[in-house]
Each structure stands twice: as structure tokens, then as C-alpha cells.
Design a protein around this motif. Sequence first.
Motif, short mmCIF file in Angstrom:
data_model
loop_
_atom_site.label_atom_id
_atom_site.label_comp_id
_atom_site.label_asym_id
_atom_site.label_seq_id
_atom_site.Cartn_x
_atom_site.Cartn_y
_atom_site.Cartn_z
N GLU A 45 2.67 -6.24 11.79
CA GLU A 45 3.64 -5.17 12.09
C GLU A 45 4.10 -4.43 10.84
O GLU A 45 4.75 -3.39 10.93
N VAL A 46 3.77 -4.97 9.67
CA VAL A 46 4.20 -4.33 8.41
C VAL A 46 3.13 -3.34 7.93
O VAL A 46 1.95 -3.68 7.85
N ASP A 47 3.57 -2.14 7.62
CA ASP A 47 2.67 -1.13 7.08
C ASP A 47 2.23 -1.52 5.66
O ASP A 47 3.05 -2.00 4.87
N THR A 48 0.97 -1.33 5.35
CA THR A 48 0.48 -1.66 4.01
C THR A 48 -0.28 -0.47 3.43
O THR A 48 -0.77 0.39 4.16
N THR A 49 -0.36 -0.46 2.10
CA THR A 49 -1.14 0.59 1.44
C THR A 49 -1.78 0.05 0.15
O THR A 49 -1.23 -0.87 -0.46
N ILE A 55 3.28 5.46 -1.35
CA ILE A 55 4.40 4.58 -1.03
C ILE A 55 5.56 5.35 -0.42
O ILE A 55 5.89 6.46 -0.79
N LYS A 56 6.15 4.70 0.58
CA LYS A 56 7.17 5.34 1.42
C LYS A 56 8.55 5.32 0.77
O LYS A 56 8.79 4.61 -0.20
N ASP A 57 9.44 6.06 1.36
CA ASP A 57 10.83 6.08 0.90
C ASP A 57 11.53 4.79 1.33
O ASP A 57 11.33 4.30 2.44
N ALA A 58 12.34 4.25 0.42
CA ALA A 58 13.06 3.01 0.74
C ALA A 58 14.33 2.92 -0.08
O ALA A 58 14.53 3.68 -1.04
N ASP A 59 15.23 1.98 0.30
CA ASP A 59 16.46 1.77 -0.47
C ASP A 59 16.19 0.94 -1.72
O ASP A 59 16.80 1.13 -2.76
N ILE A 60 15.28 -0.03 -1.58
CA ILE A 60 14.98 -0.93 -2.69
C ILE A 60 13.47 -1.15 -2.79
O ILE A 60 12.80 -1.42 -1.78
N TYR A 61 12.95 -1.04 -4.00
CA TYR A 61 11.54 -1.33 -4.28
C TYR A 61 11.48 -2.65 -5.04
O TYR A 61 12.11 -2.78 -6.10
#
Lengths: 253, 253
Positions: A45-49, A55-61
Motif C-alpha cells: 500500500e506504500v508508494d515507492t520510487t 519524491i512527493k511532498d511531505a511534512d518530514i523526510y
Amino acid sequence: MLKVVILGAGNVASHLCKAFVASKEVSVVQVYHRNKKSLHFFPTEVDTTTCLLDIKDADIYIIAIADDAIKPFSKGLPITKKLVVHTSGSKAMNKLSNTNRKGVFYPLQTFSKKKAIDFSEIPICLEAENETDLKLLKKLGDAISKNVQIVNSEKRAKLHLAAVFVNNFVNYLYQVGSDLLLEDSLSFDLLKPLIKETAAKIETLKPTDCQTGPAKRNDLKTIENHLHLLEDSPYRDLYQKLTKAIQQNYNHG
Amino acid sequence: MLKVVILGAGNVASHLCKAFVASKEVSVVQVYHRNKKSLHFFPTEVDTTTCLLDIKDADIYIIAIADDAIKPFSKGLPITKKLVVHTSGSKAMNKLSNTNRKGVFYPLQTFSKKKAIDFSEIPICLEAENETDLKLLKKLGDAISKNVQIVNSEKRAKLHLAAVFVNNFVNYLYQVGSDLLLEDSLSFDLLKPLIKETAAKIETLKPTDCQTGPAKRNDLKTIENHLHLLEDSPYRDLYQKLTKAIQQNYNHG
């Protein structure tokens, strides 16, 4: 819902990912690794690349890669002014590139691919450049652990050093024990209840209150017998060194 | 019902006594110790004596005293042709006097006054001069443990040596970890989940499969940082010694 991107696919990355996925407060929006094969171990269910530019937008990398790769990798990230943290015990926060906001999210535990882990008891040591980011990391930590602490880079380095003693070095002593038994065709299983109890004791007692054995009681006859058994052994020096350290500790030195 | 007399009042004696009292197949007919005060810790239903001349008739006499006292104590026992065993890991069976039948009943575990213990998982290592006595000891061991083994004096000495590595030395490393944290006012509690997991791992994995850390991966930069942190520390030598041992083990030496 906190959005996180995990950068890396090793033990820490995969265990963290599992814990985040199980939490209601965190969404793992993506896992990045340059090698597609390594990404197969992550929940479907987790998107991977495999491409950093995607890489997608996120609050924390969260950078969860080998210690020495942290610095160059953080420099090459195609994002700016985002909160980027590493998960290393031994690397200072300022090893991260200035192009983003820095932080540390260090779970103080040993991770194996083959063994599931309960994150709730694991101490998570946090560091950030400002209060807002620290709060964000605290929220992330609280989502998976009951034991979240703020620890600066200097103290974290000491913590990591102590962890080397009680994990890496202790495990090596387990291996020595196993080797010694093997020489006499004795099963390592015989030592397992002792190993378990030795670790269990310090949950309620101080290590100094648990110390026993020939070195502590300065039983020179038994020590001599042991050195005789270790006459041609590669472990003789280590036995002497540790015995001497304990003897000195209890004023027999 | 197996009748036993326990000779001694220390940790091993008291834990064994409790386990025997809880078993339906063993009757502790008496506990002997020259010092009346030491006998206060034993269950009230058990008969005690401070006089060796008063010791009762039993199937097995268990000497659970300091290693070096075993030989003279067994010589002074006012009984003959009885089965007399000691509980020591490091002393050979033939340290016992010839006036009685000899045996060993060695529970491979660490015992503290303050901590209750489940005997069922503890390996009990037996030795005797003949099959009949071995059977008697086997019956006694089976009454309290699921893990009873026959181990001769030579192998038992090796087992005891290995136990020193995984118990005495490991506990000392716990203390080192605790000391290092104390220097930075960090709580030892932070290391407890790691210690627990390090011990738990080897229940299912081999120690070599669990080894991690800077020494194993020959991470010279981290090792250098650690040595720098240990510059004025009494633990510097030990760090170097253990690091070198692990490096050599993984062909970095």
C-alpha cells in the motif's frame, strides 16, 4: 495526519515504515531507494520510487541510510526548506545539508530483517533546530513510541558509544561463549536461559548489584583454571582484560 | 518421594530449596548451616539445623557452598556411603571426599537473593560415579526442570568458563554502558530496551547473525570518534580490544 517520506530501504527504514503504517497518525506517502529490488520488502500500500526527482511532498523526510552516506545524500536532495532528519546514533545533526531544516530521529534499538519489533518501548531520541520542528518530530515519535526523548548531538554520540558496549560487544561475548562450547560439542542452547536472566536482572537491579563470578570475588584459583582452559585460545587475552577490569572495579587490582 | 538434605544457605541453596519445596516429588528433610541467622530465610516448614552431627537421613545430600569450601566440608561430613553432590560449575566431581558416593547437580543460572526464578527452564548438569546414582539425580533434576543434562567435569568446566563470558563479562559491559551515560547525566533506562532485544535475538538467531556495529563493518571513522570520546576514559583499552577482536573475526584485522 503527518506525512512522511522514507529515504532508504534497510533495516531501520523498513522497521520504521511498518511502525508508521500501523499508526493512525502517520501516513507514509512514499519510500525512496535507487534500487527497485530493495523496495519489494515494503508494504504494497506504500508508494515507492527509485527516482529522487519524483519524491512527493511531505511534512518530514527521513533519511535512513548508512552513516557515511548521510552527508552527500542530504546534499543531493532536490528539495529545499523541508524538515529532513537522519536516524543515526553517531552522526551529528549538522552533517545534514543546509538546504533544508535539520533534525534527528534516532530509535535506540538493534534491528534485524528477520525479527519483528515492538516500537512502543524503544527510546526515540530527537533533535531539531527549532521548537516547531521539535514539536513535529515529537508528534511523529509519540505516534509509535511511549519513550520519546530530546537528546542533543553530543549526548547522542555518548549514547551510541554506550550502545556499542551493551549491544555490539555483548553480542560478541555471546559468540565467544558459543565458540567455547562448540569446541566441546556442547550446545549454545545451554547458555540461553543464563543470557536471558543476565539481561532480565538489570531491568530491576543496578549492574553493580548483579555482578558475580571469579573476578568480582577475586577467586584466583578459578581464574587460573580458566586461563589454563584458554591456553591456546584466541579469547585468552580478552578473558584477562575483562577479569582485570572487574577486579580493579572491586578493589582487587 | 526423594529425600534431600541441603548443606548451605546461600543463593543457590535457598533457590533450590524453594524449587524442591514446590515440587511434589521431593522432600527437603533438612537444611544445614553453621550460622542460625542464615537459616531464617528458609521456608518455616523445612527443618533446619546448625549442627552437622544432627543431620538427618536422606537419599541425596546437596552441598551448596563456596567453591573452595567444598573439599574440606565434604571431608568433615559425619556420614558415609551416602550420595553427596555439589552444585558448582567449576569444581570437578572428585573434589568431593571418598567417604561418600560422589555426584554433581549444577544449575546453570545466576541467582540473586532479591529475584525469584523459574527453575523449569534452567539447564541442570548432572554427574555421578554410577548409573544408579545418575538415575537418582536425574529424578531430582526432572522434578524441578525440563532441561536436565549429563555433563562430565571436563565439559562442565568449559561450560562454566563460557558462562563467565556471557554472564559476568556481559554484566560488566552493562555497567560500562551505565557509567558512560552517567558522565552525561543520561539515564541507564535508555539502554534497557536495547539490552533486552540483544539478549532476545540470540534465542532464535546465531550470535554471528546478530553482530552489527562499527567494528563489524570496519567503520573506521566511527571507531575513531568513539576513541576520541573515550580519550580519558578507563574503558578506552577495552573498547579497542573488543573492536579489534570483532574486526579480526570479520576479516578486517
